[in-house]
Design a protein around this motif. Structure first.
Motif, PDB file in Angstrom:
ATOM      1  N   ILE A 185     -49.809  25.978  -5.015  1.00  0.00           N
ATOM      2  CA  ILE A 185     -48.502  26.085  -5.657  1.00  0.00           C
ATOM      3  C   ILE A 185     -47.486  26.296  -4.549  1.00  0.00           C
ATOM      4  O   ILE A 185     -47.622  27.206  -3.724  1.00  0.00           O
ATOM      5  N   VAL A 186     -46.475  25.436  -4.523  1.00  0.00           N
ATOM      6  CA  VAL A 186     -45.402  25.544  -3.537  1.00  0.00           C
ATOM      7  C   VAL A 186     -44.125  25.910  -4.283  1.00  0.00           C
ATOM      8  O   VAL A 186     -43.703  25.199  -5.199  1.00  0.00           O
ATOM      9  N   LEU A 187     -43.539  27.039  -3.904  1.00  0.00           N
ATOM     10  CA  LEU A 187     -42.306  27.508  -4.545  1.00  0.00           C
ATOM     11  C   LEU A 187     -41.125  26.923  -3.772  1.00  0.00           C
ATOM     12  O   LEU A 187     -40.856  27.321  -2.645  1.00  0.00           O
ATOM     13  N   ALA A 188     -40.463  25.957  -4.390  1.00  0.00           N
ATOM     14  CA  ALA A 188     -39.419  25.189  -3.702  1.00  0.00           C
ATOM     15  C   ALA A 188     -38.130  25.133  -4.498  1.00  0.00           C
ATOM     16  O   ALA A 188     -37.396  24.158  -4.450  1.00  0.00           O
ATOM     17  N   GLY A 189     -37.864  26.186  -5.241  1.00  0.00           N
ATOM     18  CA  GLY A 189     -36.591  26.284  -5.960  1.00  0.00           C
ATOM     19  C   GLY A 189     -35.647  27.144  -5.152  1.00  0.00           C
ATOM     20  O   GLY A 189     -35.628  27.087  -3.931  1.00  0.00           O
TER      21      GLY A 189
ATOM     22  N   SER B 102     -25.455  28.465   2.270  1.00  0.00           N
ATOM     23  CA  SER B 102     -24.418  27.716   1.544  1.00  0.00           C
ATOM     24  C   SER B 102     -24.998  26.709   0.561  1.00  0.00           C
ATOM     25  O   SER B 102     -24.426  25.650   0.340  1.00  0.00           O
ATOM     26  N   GLY B 103     -26.156  27.023  -0.007  1.00  0.00           N
ATOM     27  CA  GLY B 103     -26.734  26.184  -1.047  1.00  0.00           C
ATOM     28  C   GLY B 103     -27.466  24.954  -0.573  1.00  0.00           C
ATOM     29  O   GLY B 103     -27.861  24.114  -1.375  1.00  0.00           O
ATOM     30  N   VAL B 104     -27.707  24.823   0.742  1.00  0.00           N
ATOM     31  CA  VAL B 104     -28.432  23.660   1.253  1.00  0.00           C
ATOM     32  C   VAL B 104     -29.849  23.643   0.668  1.00  0.00           C
ATOM     33  O   VAL B 104     -30.407  24.694   0.356  1.00  0.00           O
ATOM     34  N   ASP B 105     -30.405  22.474   0.482  1.00  0.00           N
ATOM     35  CA  ASP B 105     -31.765  22.336  -0.041  1.00  0.00           C
ATOM     36  C   ASP B 105     -32.750  22.627   1.092  1.00  0.00           C
ATOM     37  O   ASP B 105     -33.165  21.735   1.826  1.00  0.00           O
ATOM     38  N   LYS B 106     -33.107  23.912   1.253  1.00  0.00           N
ATOM     39  CA  LYS B 106     -33.922  24.333   2.399  1.00  0.00           C
ATOM     40  C   LYS B 106     -35.228  23.561   2.537  1.00  0.00           C
ATOM     41  O   LYS B 106     -35.576  23.151   3.653  1.00  0.00           O
ATOM     42  N   PRO B 107     -35.996  23.345   1.464  1.00  0.00           N
ATOM     43  CA  PRO B 107     -37.255  22.629   1.654  1.00  0.00           C
ATOM     44  C   PRO B 107     -37.095  21.215   2.206  1.00  0.00           C
ATOM     45  O   PRO B 107     -38.025  20.656   2.759  1.00  0.00           O
ATOM     46  N   MET B 108     -35.902  20.649   2.082  1.00  0.00           N
ATOM     47  CA  MET B 108     -35.692  19.296   2.590  1.00  0.00           C
ATOM     48  C   MET B 108     -35.052  19.272   3.973  1.00  0.00           C
ATOM     49  O   MET B 108     -34.790  18.195   4.518  1.00  0.00           O
TER      50      MET B 108
ATOM     51  N   VAL C 206     -53.598  28.697  -3.647  1.00  0.00           N
ATOM     52  CA  VAL C 206     -52.830  29.078  -2.461  1.00  0.00           C
ATOM     53  C   VAL C 206     -51.355  28.938  -2.826  1.00  0.00           C
ATOM     54  O   VAL C 206     -50.921  27.884  -3.293  1.00  0.00           O
ATOM     55  N   VAL C 207     -50.610  30.008  -2.629  1.00  0.00           N
ATOM     56  CA  VAL C 207     -49.192  30.039  -2.978  1.00  0.00           C
ATOM     57  C   VAL C 207     -48.382  30.093  -1.687  1.00  0.00           C
ATOM     58  O   VAL C 207     -48.580  30.993  -0.856  1.00  0.00           O
ATOM     59  N   LEU C 208     -47.493  29.123  -1.523  1.00  0.00           N
ATOM     60  CA  LEU C 208     -46.689  29.019  -0.303  1.00  0.00           C
ATOM     61  C   LEU C 208     -45.228  28.770  -0.651  1.00  0.00           C
ATOM     62  O   LEU C 208     -44.922  28.063  -1.618  1.00  0.00           O
ATOM     63  N   ALA C 209     -44.335  29.316   0.157  1.00  0.00           N
ATOM     64  CA  ALA C 209     -42.918  28.996   0.051  1.00  0.00           C
ATOM     65  C   ALA C 209     -42.693  27.580   0.566  1.00  0.00           C
ATOM     66  O   ALA C 209     -43.416  27.099   1.430  1.00  0.00           O
ATOM     67  N   GLY C 210     -41.669  26.933   0.054  1.00  0.00           N
ATOM     68  CA  GLY C 210     -41.379  25.558   0.452  1.00  0.00           C
ATOM     69  C   GLY C 210     -40.561  25.425   1.719  1.00  0.00           C
ATOM     70  O   GLY C 210     -40.286  24.313   2.153  1.00  0.00           O
ATOM     71  N   ASP C 211     -40.170  26.564   2.330  1.00  0.00           N
ATOM     72  CA  ASP C 211     -39.332  26.499   3.533  1.00  0.00           C
ATOM     73  C   ASP C 211     -40.035  27.066   4.761  1.00  0.00           C
ATOM     74  O   ASP C 211     -39.389  27.479   5.719  1.00  0.00           O
ATOM     75  N   LEU C 212     -41.367  27.052   4.739  1.00  0.00           N
ATOM     76  CA  LEU C 212     -42.124  27.580   5.873  1.00  0.00           C
ATOM     77  C   LEU C 212     -42.104  26.580   7.020  1.00  0.00           C
ATOM     78  O   LEU C 212     -42.227  25.371   6.822  1.00  0.00           O
ATOM     79  N   VAL C 213     -41.983  27.100   8.220  1.00  0.00           N
ATOM     80  CA  VAL C 213     -41.828  26.266   9.399  1.00  0.00           C
ATOM     81  C   VAL C 213     -43.158  26.030  10.110  1.00  0.00           C
ATOM     82  O   VAL C 213     -43.430  24.936  10.591  1.00  0.00           O
TER      83      VAL C 213
END
Length: 193
Positions: free
Chosen positions: A6-10, A17-23, A89-96
Motif C-alpha cells: 500500500i502506497v499512501l500518495a494523497g 505549496s500544494g505540489v504533487d510530491k509523489p510526482m 508493506v505500507v510506504l509513503a509515496g514521497d520516499l527518496v
C-alpha cells in the motif's frame, strides 16, 4: 504467504505549496515510481490518492474523505487487499531512498510481531515505512479513521524496530528537504504535468 503493498500518495503538500510530491522527479524518475519499484514482487500494489499517469500494474484507491489523512488512506488500501494477504508493506509515496532491499529487510524482520517499522538515524519510528500483518491492522483501525495519527492507532501493536541505513527514510516534506537532497546528490527535480 502473499506480500502486498500500500502506497499512501494523497495529502495536500501544504508545506510545498500544494505540489504533487509523489510526482516530483529525482534523476528523471518520479518518487512514486521509485516507491512502486521498491515493492517489486509484491501484489497487489494499491496506491491511495489521485490516479496519476505512467504507473502501470497498480490498483488505485481514494481515502474517504479525500485528504482524510494516513489512517483513512491505510483503511482505503486495506479494503482492496485479498484475504490471503499475509503481509502488507505500507510506504509513503514521497520516499527518496527506499529500495527493494528496504522492503526485504522489513519483511524479514517481521517474525511473529504485528509490524516491523524502519527507524531513522535517531532511532525514531518512521510510521510510513513498515511491514504489517493486515489482520492486526484491520483490528485496530477506528470506525472513523479520518484525521487520526498512525502512531496513535498502530502504536499499541507489537512492533519490531528495523534500523535504517543513513538517509534510507528520507522523504520530501518541505522546500528545505528539496534543497538538501538537491545539494547532497545533485538530482534533477521537476514535476510531471
Amino acid at each position: 504467504m502473499r506480500t502486498a503493498g500500500i502506497v499512501l500518495a494523497g495529502g495536500a503538500a501544504r508545506r510545498l505549496s500544494g505540489v504533487d510530491k509523489p510526482m516530483l522527479e529525482l534523476d528523471g524518475v518520479p518518487l512514486l515510481r521509485r516507491v512502486i519499484t521498491a515493492l517489486a514482487g509484491a501484489g497487489p500494489i494499491v496506491v491511495v490518492g489521485p490516479e496519476r499517469p505512467g504507473m502501470p500494474d497498480v490498483r488505485w484507491a481514494q481515502e474517504s474523505p479525500p485528504g482524510g489523512g494516513p489512517v483513512a488512506a491505510l483503511a482505503a488500501g486495506l479494503a482492496l487487499m485479498p484475504g490471503d494477504t499475509g503481509i502488507v508493506v505500507v510506504l509513503a509515496g514521497d520516499l527518496v531512498a527506499v529500495r527493494k532491499s528496504t522492503v526485504d529487510k522489513l519483511v524479514g524482520a517481521l517474525g511473529a510481531a504485528d509490524g516491523a517499522v524502519l527507524t531513522d538515524d535517531e532511532g525514531r519510528f518512521q510510521w510510513l515505512i513498515g511491514a504489517w500483518r493486515p489482520g492486526r491492522l484491520r483490528e485496530v483501525l477506528p470506525a472513523s479513521p479520518e484525521g487520526k495519527a498512525l502512531r496513535a492507532v498502530l502504536g499499541g501493536l507489537s512492533i519490531v524496530p528495523v534500523p535504517g541505513a543513513p538517509g534510507e527514510s528520507a522523504d520530501v516534506d518541505t522546500p528545505r528537504d528539496l534543497d538538501r537532497l538537491t545539494r547532497s546528490s545533485q538530482p534533477s527535480y521537476r514535476t510531471l504535468s
